[in-house]
Design a protein around this motif. Structure first.
Motif, PDB file in Angstrom:
ATOM      1  N   VAL A   8       0.837  -1.195   0.000  1.00  0.00           N
ATOM      2  CA  VAL A   8       0.000   0.000   0.000  1.00  0.00           C
ATOM      3  C   VAL A   8       0.876   1.250   0.000  1.00  0.00           C
ATOM      4  O   VAL A   8       1.780   1.382   0.824  1.00  0.00           O
ATOM      5  N   VAL A   9       0.590   2.156  -0.932  1.00  0.00           N
ATOM      6  CA  VAL A   9       1.235   3.467  -0.942  1.00  0.00           C
ATOM      7  C   VAL A   9       0.434   4.335   0.031  1.00  0.00           C
ATOM      8  O   VAL A   9      -0.743   4.613  -0.200  1.00  0.00           O
ATOM      9  N   LEU A  10       1.066   4.695   1.140  1.00  0.00           N
ATOM     10  CA  LEU A  10       0.366   5.445   2.186  1.00  0.00           C
ATOM     11  C   LEU A  10       0.189   6.906   1.809  1.00  0.00           C
ATOM     12  O   LEU A  10       1.066   7.499   1.167  1.00  0.00           O
ATOM     13  N   ASP A  11      -0.944   7.468   2.210  1.00  0.00           N
ATOM     14  CA  ASP A  11      -1.170   8.894   2.002  1.00  0.00           C
ATOM     15  C   ASP A  11      -0.057   9.677   2.690  1.00  0.00           C
ATOM     16  O   ASP A  11       0.292   9.390   3.837  1.00  0.00           O
ATOM     17  N   PRO A  40      -8.390 -10.324  -2.176  1.00  0.00           N
ATOM     18  CA  PRO A  40      -7.527  -9.208  -1.798  1.00  0.00           C
ATOM     19  C   PRO A  40      -7.924  -7.953  -2.568  1.00  0.00           C
ATOM     20  O   PRO A  40      -8.500  -8.034  -3.653  1.00  0.00           O
ATOM     21  N   PRO A  41      -7.618  -6.794  -2.016  1.00  0.00           N
ATOM     22  CA  PRO A  41      -7.925  -5.559  -2.743  1.00  0.00           C
ATOM     23  C   PRO A  41      -7.151  -5.486  -4.050  1.00  0.00           C
ATOM     24  O   PRO A  41      -6.050  -6.019  -4.165  1.00  0.00           O
ATOM     25  N   GLU A  42      -7.723  -4.824  -5.014  1.00  0.00           N
ATOM     26  CA  GLU A  42      -7.119  -4.677  -6.339  1.00  0.00           C
ATOM     27  C   GLU A  42      -6.171  -3.483  -6.375  1.00  0.00           C
ATOM     28  O   GLU A  42      -6.404  -2.487  -5.679  1.00  0.00           O
ATOM     29  N   PRO A  43      -5.119  -3.535  -7.195  1.00  0.00           N
ATOM     30  CA  PRO A  43      -4.259  -2.360  -7.363  1.00  0.00           C
ATOM     31  C   PRO A  43      -5.091  -1.153  -7.793  1.00  0.00           C
ATOM     32  O   PRO A  43      -5.995  -1.264  -8.614  1.00  0.00           O
ATOM     33  N   GLY A  44      -4.811  -0.025  -7.171  1.00  0.00           N
ATOM     34  CA  GLY A  44      -5.550   1.201  -7.434  1.00  0.00           C
ATOM     35  C   GLY A  44      -6.695   1.437  -6.462  1.00  0.00           C
ATOM     36  O   GLY A  44      -7.221   2.542  -6.368  1.00  0.00           O
ATOM     37  N   GLN A  45      -7.080   0.403  -5.719  1.00  0.00           N
ATOM     38  CA  GLN A  45      -8.182   0.524  -4.758  1.00  0.00           C
ATOM     39  C   GLN A  45      -7.726   1.275  -3.518  1.00  0.00           C
ATOM     40  O   GLN A  45      -6.625   1.084  -3.026  1.00  0.00           O
ATOM     41  N   ARG A  46      -8.591   2.157  -3.008  1.00  0.00           N
ATOM     42  CA  ARG A  46      -8.318   2.882  -1.761  1.00  0.00           C
ATOM     43  C   ARG A  46      -8.649   1.978  -0.579  1.00  0.00           C
ATOM     44  O   ARG A  46      -9.639   1.266  -0.601  1.00  0.00           O
ATOM     45  N   VAL A  47      -7.793   1.993   0.447  1.00  0.00           N
ATOM     46  CA  VAL A  47      -8.030   1.208   1.652  1.00  0.00           C
ATOM     47  C   VAL A  47      -7.769   2.060   2.884  1.00  0.00           C
ATOM     48  O   VAL A  47      -7.033   3.058   2.833  1.00  0.00           O
ATOM     49  N   THR A  48      -8.396   1.682   3.972  1.00  0.00           N
ATOM     50  CA  THR A  48      -8.150   2.273   5.284  1.00  0.00           C
ATOM     51  C   THR A  48      -7.763   1.126   6.201  1.00  0.00           C
ATOM     52  O   THR A  48      -8.416   0.081   6.197  1.00  0.00           O
ATOM     53  N   ALA A  49      -6.703   1.298   6.975  1.00  0.00           N
ATOM     54  CA  ALA A  49      -6.200   0.212   7.808  1.00  0.00           C
ATOM     55  C   ALA A  49      -5.590   0.754   9.092  1.00  0.00           C
ATOM     56  O   ALA A  49      -5.204   1.922   9.166  1.00  0.00           O
ATOM     57  N   GLU A  50      -5.518  -0.125  10.091  1.00  0.00           N
ATOM     58  CA  GLU A  50      -4.873   0.224  11.354  1.00  0.00           C
ATOM     59  C   GLU A  50      -3.442  -0.298  11.343  1.00  0.00           C
ATOM     60  O   GLU A  50      -3.183  -1.421  10.888  1.00  0.00           O
ATOM     61  N   VAL A  51      -2.529   0.500  11.849  1.00  0.00           N
ATOM     62  CA  VAL A  51      -1.116   0.109  11.929  1.00  0.00           C
ATOM     63  C   VAL A  51      -0.951  -0.883  13.077  1.00  0.00           C
ATOM     64  O   VAL A  51      -1.337  -0.595  14.212  1.00  0.00           O
TER      65      VAL A  51
END
Length: 121
Positions: free
Chosen positions: A38-41, A65-76
């Motif tokens: 994931v490329v982080l904001d 799994p999420p697709e490339p280009g899909q936005r995700v929100t996750a906890e570290v």
């Protein structure tokens, strides 16, 4: 200083500001059997966030799994400055009550639970 060294240092400096428990967003760069990158904001140079394959299987059925280009929100869940990556959990943000319960558990602690039994007719 080479471009690679500068990039690594920039990634480490960015990761140094991230803490376990932070919720962050980003865009999926690549998905493999080992992890979803994931490329982080806030750091568009390269993927610094990674979601492990087991995190994707929290559900009553296999989760794609999420697709490339899909936005995700996750906890570290962990920050590894040596390797320049943050481990992320998508399940933590999708199932917050379950995640809070799991984080409250301690190794060796005993829990009492109530079991429901369905009678077969």
């Amino acid at each position: 200083m080479s471009a690679t060294t500068a990039d690594t240092n920039g990634g480490r400096a960015f990761l140094a500001g991230i803490r376990v428990g932070d919720v962050c967003g980003g865009t999926v760069a690549e998905t493999s059997r080992k992890a979803t990158a994931v490329v982080l904001d806030g750091f568009p140079d390269r993927p610094l966030g990674f979601v492990g394959p087991l995190d994707l299987s929290w559900g009553p059925w296999p989760v794609a799994p999420p697709e490339p280009g899909q936005r995700v929100t996750a906890e570290v869940t962990a920050v590894d400055l040596e390797r320049g990556r943050a481990w992320l959990s998508l399940a933590a943000t999708e199932h917050p009550r379950l995640w809070a319960f799991l984080k409250s558990l301690r190794p060796g602690a005993l829990r009492t639970v109530a079991l429901a039994r369905e009678r077969m007719r």
